[in-house]
Design an enzyme around this catalytic site. Sequence first.
Site, PDB file in Angstrom:
ATOM      1  N   GLU A 129      50.856  54.176  55.166  1.00  0.00           N
ATOM      2  CA  GLU A 129      52.258  53.798  54.943  1.00  0.00           C
ATOM      3  C   GLU A 129      52.408  53.039  53.623  1.00  0.00           C
ATOM      4  O   GLU A 129      53.389  53.212  52.904  1.00  0.00           O
ATOM      5  CB  GLU A 129      52.772  52.926  56.099  1.00  0.00           C
ATOM      6  CG  GLU A 129      52.779  53.627  57.441  1.00  0.00           C
ATOM      7  CD  GLU A 129      53.748  54.796  57.502  1.00  0.00           C
ATOM      8  OE1 GLU A 129      53.521  55.796  56.796  1.00  0.00           O
ATOM      9  OE2 GLU A 129      54.733  54.718  58.261  1.00  0.00           O
ATOM     10  N   THR A 182      61.312  56.970  51.875  1.00  0.00           N
ATOM     11  CA  THR A 182      61.315  55.613  52.449  1.00  0.00           C
ATOM     12  C   THR A 182      61.340  54.564  51.342  1.00  0.00           C
ATOM     13  O   THR A 182      62.059  53.566  51.444  1.00  0.00           O
ATOM     14  CB  THR A 182      60.088  55.427  53.368  1.00  0.00           C
ATOM     15  OG1 THR A 182      60.183  56.390  54.414  1.00  0.00           O
ATOM     16  CG2 THR A 182      60.041  54.047  53.981  1.00  0.00           C
TER      17      THR A 182
HETATM   18  N1  HSE Z   1      60.763  50.409  59.163  1.00  0.00           N
HETATM   19  C1  HSE Z   1      60.615  51.388  58.137  1.00  0.00           C
HETATM   20  C2  HSE Z   1      61.890  51.415  57.311  1.00  0.00           C
HETATM   21  C3  HSE Z   1      60.355  52.726  58.769  1.00  0.00           C
HETATM   22  O1  HSE Z   1      62.963  51.443  57.911  1.00  0.00           O
HETATM   23  O2  HSE Z   1      61.810  51.400  56.084  1.00  0.00           O
HETATM   24  C4  HSE Z   1      60.200  53.833  57.779  1.00  0.00           C
HETATM   25  O3  HSE Z   1      60.138  55.048  58.486  1.00  0.00           O
END
Ligand code: HSE
Length: 307
Positions: A129, A182
């Site tokens: 991530e 993201t």
């Molecule tokens: N919590 C993260 C965001 C998840 O909302 O950026 C990304 O899939």
Amino acid sequence: MKSLKVFAPATVANISCGFDVLGCCLNGVGDEMLISLSDTPGVRITKIDGADLPLETDKNVAGVAVVALLKELKDTTTGIEIEIYKKIKAGSGIGSSAASSAGAVWATNELLNNPFTATQLVKFAMEGERLASGNAHADNVAPALLGGFTLVRSYNPLDVLKLNTPEDLYMTIIHPQIEVKTADSRKVVKPNVSLKKAITQWGNLGGFIAGLYTNDYDLLGRSLEDVIIEPMRSILIPKFEEVKTTAIENGALGAGISGSGPSIFALSKGKENANKVAKAIEAIYTTTGIAFDIHVASINANGVTAI
Ligand code: HSE
């Protein structure tokens, strides 16, 4: 050569009230991966099918996650080869990168006879991530590895909990085929929050978790509110408000942005209701000219599994 084929599930992160801490795992939507031990030390991505993603280990989320796992073991002799069969599109908001990193570390751990628990694997998958979005959040990788609903109680030190899942919960997901990275979607989120909004948000998060443990579907619905992130991000998603309102009018407990978007989730009690929601929101998106996918999925209690 010993190999393991796995199903690496899609996940919904945030679930309105739990930005970066709450997530759940989906049945039936996900990737497949084949992870193999090799006599040549090091981690290699040998095949990617269904997506245009980097084969270089240090640029691939599955690669960096497995490298992190082997590093923790101070293992310089094991060889791991990874084949990825992508079904979840990158930038969809249903945990595409998380599925790859979680699937890779879970299978590697199995092939090495489980030196780590599933909970301990979360920190390795988080490295994927970090590579994908510049931030090592765990709210997709934790449910992908543990199954069900998960809470990141703390990031420092990392403390991840698996929560209870009421039996009759279904997710309807609409995925408009526009890519929202993201990293970009995180840039629109302002770092400061007013105390008033924080009070609303932590009340909702507590309410949602209480609802999971008491099977109180009404409470789950009341708690599906995001006064912090959704107002900043929803502008990136065509027809967001209309989809959300229509889902609720058609019986959904609540609806919101799935992860960082553009997918929108609606949570329902019962499959029949989830299908009804799917039909209603499909009708909205059909008018946009934007291609889209719709999934109706139950909650996956197990996370990554061997297939
Ligand atoms: N919590 C993260 C965001 C998840 O909302 O950026 C990304 O899939």
